[in-house]
Design an enzyme around this catalytic site. Sequence first.
Site, mmCIF file in Angstrom:
data_model
loop_
_atom_site.group_PDB
_atom_site.id
_atom_site.type_symbol
_atom_site.label_atom_id
_atom_site.label_comp_id
_atom_site.label_asym_id
_atom_site.label_seq_id
_atom_site.Cartn_x
_atom_site.Cartn_y
_atom_site.Cartn_z
ATOM 1 N N LYS A 54 0.806 -1.229 0.000
ATOM 2 C CA LYS A 54 0.000 0.000 0.000
ATOM 3 C C LYS A 54 0.835 1.273 0.000
ATOM 4 O O LYS A 54 0.351 2.340 -0.379
ATOM 5 C CB LYS A 54 -0.971 0.005 1.176
ATOM 6 C CG LYS A 54 -2.091 -1.003 1.000
ATOM 7 C CD LYS A 54 -3.431 -0.369 1.201
ATOM 8 C CE LYS A 54 -4.592 -1.286 0.871
ATOM 9 N NZ LYS A 54 -4.507 -2.628 1.467
ATOM 10 N N SER A 79 -8.619 1.505 8.538
ATOM 11 C CA SER A 79 -8.093 1.091 9.837
ATOM 12 C C SER A 79 -6.853 0.255 9.600
ATOM 13 O O SER A 79 -6.200 -0.199 10.512
ATOM 14 C CB SER A 79 -9.129 0.255 10.576
ATOM 15 O OG SER A 79 -9.566 -0.775 9.735
ATOM 16 N N GLU A 205 -9.889 -13.984 -3.147
ATOM 17 C CA GLU A 205 -10.633 -13.435 -2.006
ATOM 18 C C GLU A 205 -10.867 -14.504 -0.946
ATOM 19 O O GLU A 205 -10.870 -15.700 -1.255
ATOM 20 C CB GLU A 205 -12.037 -13.035 -2.469
ATOM 21 C CG GLU A 205 -12.119 -11.802 -3.294
ATOM 22 C CD GLU A 205 -13.562 -11.547 -3.709
ATOM 23 O OE1 GLU A 205 -13.984 -10.404 -3.583
ATOM 24 O OE2 GLU A 205 -14.248 -12.486 -4.151
ATOM 25 N N GLY A 209 -16.003 -13.509 1.893
ATOM 26 C CA GLY A 209 -16.177 -12.185 1.292
ATOM 27 C C GLY A 209 -15.978 -12.227 -0.205
ATOM 28 O O GLY A 209 -15.084 -11.584 -0.740
ATOM 29 N N ASP A 211 -17.501 -10.990 -2.739
ATOM 30 C CA ASP A 211 -18.225 -9.986 -3.535
ATOM 31 C C ASP A 211 -17.554 -9.753 -4.890
ATOM 32 O O ASP A 211 -18.223 -9.517 -5.888
ATOM 33 C CB ASP A 211 -18.329 -8.667 -2.780
ATOM 34 C CG ASP A 211 -16.959 -8.097 -2.474
ATOM 35 O OD1 ASP A 211 -16.260 -8.679 -1.623
ATOM 36 O OD2 ASP A 211 -16.560 -7.104 -3.113
ATOM 37 N N SER A 305 1.026 -9.896 -0.379
ATOM 38 C CA SER A 305 0.651 -8.472 -0.327
ATOM 39 C C SER A 305 1.084 -7.753 0.941
ATOM 40 O O SER A 305 1.251 -6.530 0.917
ATOM 41 C CB SER A 305 -0.847 -8.319 -0.554
ATOM 42 O OG SER A 305 -1.581 -9.142 0.324
HETATM 43 C C1 LIG Z 1 -5.249 -3.635 1.230
HETATM 44 C C2 LIG Z 1 -4.676 -4.988 1.204
HETATM 45 C C3 LIG Z 1 -5.121 -5.959 0.287
HETATM 46 C C4 LIG Z 1 -6.229 -5.692 -0.694
HETATM 47 O O1 LIG Z 1 -5.903 -4.669 -1.585
HETATM 48 P P1 LIG Z 1 -7.002 -3.964 -2.472
HETATM 49 O O2 LIG Z 1 -6.267 -2.971 -3.282
HETATM 50 O O3 LIG Z 1 -7.998 -3.336 -1.535
HETATM 51 O O4 LIG Z 1 -7.656 -5.028 -3.269
HETATM 52 C C5 LIG Z 1 -4.489 -7.182 0.271
HETATM 53 N N1 LIG Z 1 -3.502 -7.483 1.137
HETATM 54 C C6 LIG Z 1 -3.059 -6.586 2.039
HETATM 55 C C7 LIG Z 1 -1.950 -6.991 2.956
HETATM 56 C C8 LIG Z 1 -3.628 -5.304 2.104
HETATM 57 O O5 LIG Z 1 -3.175 -4.426 3.001
#
Ligand SMILES: *Cc1c(COP(=O)(O)O)cnc(C)c1O
Length: 320
Positions: A54, A79, A205, A209, A211, A305
């Site tokens: 992010k 959050s 997903e 969830g 969606d 991620s």
């Molecule tokens: C925010 C986040 C996601 C999902 O990302 P999106 O862009 O909302 O699809 C996945 N893994 C982690 C660790 C995140 O912080």
Amino acid sequence: MLKLPDFDDVCAAAGRLDGHAHRTPVMTSRTVNQELGAEVFFKCENLQRMGAFKFRGAFNALSKFDQKQRNAGVVTFSSGNHAQAIALSARLLGIPATIVMPHDAPASKVAATRGYGGKIVSYDRYQDDREQIGRDLADKHGLTLIPPYDHPDVIAGQGTAAKELLEEVAPLDALFVSLGGGGLLAGSALATRALALDCKLYGVEPEAGNDGQQSFRSGAIVHIETPKTIADGAQTQHLGNYTFAIIKRDVDDILTVSDEQLIECMRFFASRMKMVVEPTGCLGLAAARKIKADLKGQRVGVLISGGNVDLDRYCSLLRT
Ligand SMILES: *Cc1c(COP(=O)(O)O)cnc(C)c1O
């Protein structure tokens, strides 16, 4: 008509991030390769600054502010990792940041956000509309709202992770990406369709969830109640207008996995690869394991991620 970001925007974002974001390592594991009968490349965004991809989208979006926007500041609602990403990016760029967070957000997340210099405004997650609070603050104080996923500059920034991975290990036959609101998946799609046209791209997903899967298969954005899952980064209720338009156009399928499968992957990352990966960060590997029969002999990318998880929670999840 929305003006969707494209691969040029991902490349421009990569230029802005150069020297600020880590170029995270790509790791491999013989154990996983044997298990899947494939060659797997992990892009380790758990090792990104502030512990998740992010940072890329947040820093890219804030880097594009003009002087007036910089002086007034940024506001966001989150959050989780987006809050920390905005707070850290704002501090690096000398921009004041206001973060709208639920009053019962985990203490570690509140502390991390405050530690990066973010000003926190709390709200009641059962009564208040966080987006409305964010918009009101933006109107009242002239702040620029940067939402967690549905923004062209956020999407373009998130796409730089897949761009790096593909530049390093292409060609790939398949790429697995965690899916919440779709910023990461949409950005990855822009990079994948430009650099690896034939690579199958999967969003993943939590089962509870799904969606995104429902939206993808029905062709319209489906809204759900906040899902109960340990994958807190994917507890979104719906995709965004930008993210869905790109996902619908460029993604091959959306898969789901159970919380138990995520925990097995957390154990695997800890014991075999010596990495702390948060539940949401395990979505990609869990899905690759689930459809491993289709991946035989292939080159497979898995985007890890994030790695932000409270240590006490991490331990209790591993013990279940
Ligand atoms: C925010 C986040 C996601 C999902 O990302 P999106 O862009 O909302 O699809 C996945 N893994 C982690 C660790 C995140 O912080």
